[in-house]
Design a protein around this motif. Structure first.
Motif, mmCIF file in Angstrom:
data_model
loop_
_atom_site.group_PDB
_atom_site.id
_atom_site.type_symbol
_atom_site.label_atom_id
_atom_site.label_comp_id
_atom_site.label_asym_id
_atom_site.label_seq_id
_atom_site.Cartn_x
_atom_site.Cartn_y
_atom_site.Cartn_z
ATOM 1 N N UNK A 11 1.068 -1.038 -0.057
ATOM 2 C CA UNK A 11 0.184 0.030 0.039
ATOM 3 C C UNK A 11 1.055 1.157 -0.007
ATOM 4 N N UNK A 12 1.988 1.384 0.876
ATOM 5 C CA UNK A 12 2.890 2.368 1.016
ATOM 6 C C UNK A 12 3.948 1.837 1.685
ATOM 7 N N UNK A 13 5.415 2.469 1.236
ATOM 8 C CA UNK A 13 6.478 2.290 2.030
ATOM 9 C C UNK A 13 7.464 1.513 1.112
ATOM 10 N N UNK A 14 7.908 2.185 -0.065
ATOM 11 C CA UNK A 14 8.576 1.607 -1.019
ATOM 12 C C UNK A 14 10.171 1.630 -0.782
ATOM 13 N N UNK A 15 11.010 0.924 -0.925
ATOM 14 C CA UNK A 15 12.514 0.879 -0.880
ATOM 15 C C UNK A 15 12.775 1.373 0.830
ATOM 16 N N UNK A 16 11.846 1.160 1.692
ATOM 17 C CA UNK A 16 12.243 1.318 2.861
ATOM 18 C C UNK A 16 12.764 0.109 3.894
ATOM 19 N N UNK A 17 12.184 -1.043 3.377
ATOM 20 C CA UNK A 17 12.503 -2.094 4.131
ATOM 21 C C UNK A 17 14.079 -2.625 4.520
ATOM 22 N N UNK B 252 -0.413 8.436 -0.945
ATOM 23 C CA UNK B 252 -0.160 7.591 -1.876
ATOM 24 C C UNK B 252 0.090 8.344 -3.124
ATOM 25 N N UNK B 253 -0.227 9.417 -3.593
ATOM 26 C CA UNK B 253 0.415 10.317 -4.919
ATOM 27 C C UNK B 253 1.652 10.785 -4.377
ATOM 28 N N UNK B 254 1.587 11.270 -3.130
ATOM 29 C CA UNK B 254 3.213 11.918 -3.153
ATOM 30 C C UNK B 254 4.209 10.683 -2.892
ATOM 31 N N UNK B 255 3.644 9.718 -2.543
ATOM 32 C CA UNK B 255 4.733 8.563 -2.850
ATOM 33 C C UNK B 255 5.181 8.428 -4.079
ATOM 34 N N UNK C 21 13.379 8.735 3.603
ATOM 35 C CA UNK C 21 13.059 9.413 5.154
ATOM 36 C C UNK C 21 11.533 9.650 4.826
ATOM 37 N N UNK C 22 11.095 10.474 3.817
ATOM 38 C CA UNK C 22 9.863 10.942 3.718
ATOM 39 C C UNK C 22 8.762 9.784 3.471
ATOM 40 N N UNK C 23 9.435 8.750 2.785
ATOM 41 C CA UNK C 23 8.397 7.558 2.597
ATOM 42 C C UNK C 23 7.895 6.954 4.011
#
Length: 373
Positions: free
Chosen positions: A23-29, A286-289, A261-263
């Motif tokens: 849903x959100x949180x890309x390349x944060x893992x 979602x759009x900002x992501x 950081x923003x994600x």
């Protein structure tokens, strides 16, 4: 063909594991941050039995191939292609000190390959669940994502984070999985959109999704270098973004850090809204992501950018690419009654730009890996 046709006997059981959308949180893992995936109704299914043999044999409905391997083939990289993910799970279980006996598998799947919906994790987690049950292995569900991830990282050689395997293993129907990728703490966030008259539309751009391309590894390596330059264990530990950006040596690194950081903050903000039932309000996040992935992380392609633009123009409350990037799928938060109209609008935009026609479906948060029969 059935398991019985291939192996001359009925399977002991049937196991399955889902693909996922994030849903959100890309390349944060892999930056030890936060992610919010949910499991899809699309699944990889494994029929399996445990013969009295030290060999593992796997047949794929998709390719029609049968691949066999033994203990001597468990060195990383020895078994290639799709069967490498199966061999990797056996290898990883053994690396964890578990005694994995031979097995026969028949694999089928409706998770699209190369679309960013984590078909590889679905295969790994279905096989892992089957092997744990067949062998009566002592491996609690909470520890299984790490074993499955090790198969992909250590055996196949793809440097993915922990999110995909966690989603495929741990998700619950009607919920998104809020995962802290440092502590591996999970919280199941209610995500049943029916009462709000909303849906998540997933659009497969048909643009090839290539995790093994060097770009993914380059992004990860850049983040690790940035964290080291800042004297931090991981980018998750950045507390003053402006100061961190000012301390970094080049513009590319600064853009990568700004995205991560923003994600992470967008994930936390999304979870906070969902906890209070404000589902529609997650749309702008979602759009900002997507904008961050496009401009700062530079992992989108024209097909997914056009899909997001067309979905928003057709009335979506928010839209973003989902998955590792460089192709794959877009998800959009839409009014349930308008889902097909939004999908049609994306298809028309693709036709106008000369792209391959996309496919789309409504995604319902589903159950993680389990034995079906």
């Amino acid at each position: 063909m059935s398991f019985t046709d291939i192996f001359g006997q009925a399977p002991t059981g049937v196991w399955s594991a889902p693909g996922r959308v994030n849903l959100i949180g890309e390349h944060t893992d892999y930056n030890e941050g936060f992610v919010l995936p949910f499991a899809l109704p699309l699944r990889t299914t494994v029929e399996a039995s445990a013969p009295d043999s030290p060999l593992w044999t796997v047949w794929s409905e998709q390719t029609g191939e049968t691949v066999s391997f033994g203990p001597d083939d468990l060195a990383p990289g020895r078994v290639g292609g799709w069967a490498g993910y199966v061999a990797g799970v056996v290898w990883s279980l053994r690396q964890s000190g578990l005694d994995v006996g031979g097995a026969r598998f028949a694999v089928s799947s409706d998770v699209p390959v190369g679309s960013g919906l984590s078909s590889s994790a679905a295969l790994e987690c279905a096989v892992l669940t089957a092997l744990v049950d067949l062998g009566g292995l002592d491996l609690p569900a909470a520890k299984r994502p790490t074993v499955a991830q090790a198969a992909e990282n250590g055996y196949v050689g793809v440097p993915t984070g922990i999110m995909d395997q966690s989603a495929s293993t741990l998700c619950r129907a009607g919920h998104a999985l809020f995962l802290d990728c440092r502590t591996l703490a999970v919280e199941h966030i209610p995500f049943d959109l029916t009462a709000d008259g909303l849906s998540i539309l997933v659009v497969d751009s048909k643009a090839p999704h290539r995790h093994t391309d060097n770009e993914y590894a380059v992004r990860r390596e850049t983040c690790e270098r940035a964290a080291a330059a800042l004297g931090l264990p991981a980018l998750r530990d950045v507390t003053d973004l402006d100061a961190a950006l000012a301390a970094l040596p080049d513009e590319v690194m600064r853009r990568r850090v700004r995205h991560v950081v923003t994600e992470d903050q967008r994930v936390l903000d999304t979870v906070a809204l969902l906890r209070t039932g404000k589902v529609r309000e997650i749309g702008p996040l979602l759009t900002a992501s997507h904008a961050s992935m496009r401009d700062d992380y530079e992992i989108t392609v024209p097909e997914v950018d056009i899909a997001v633009e067309a979905a928003l123009a057709a009335g979506a409350h928010g839209a973003r690419m989902t998955g590792g990037g460089f192709g794959g799928c877009v998800l959009a938060l839409v009014d349930a009654a308008a889902a097909d109209a939004v999908g049609t609008a994306v298809a028309e935009a693709f036709a106008a730009n000369g792209f391959t026609a996309p496919a789309w479906f409504v995604a319902v948060a589903s159950e993680g890996a389990h034995r079906q029969s």
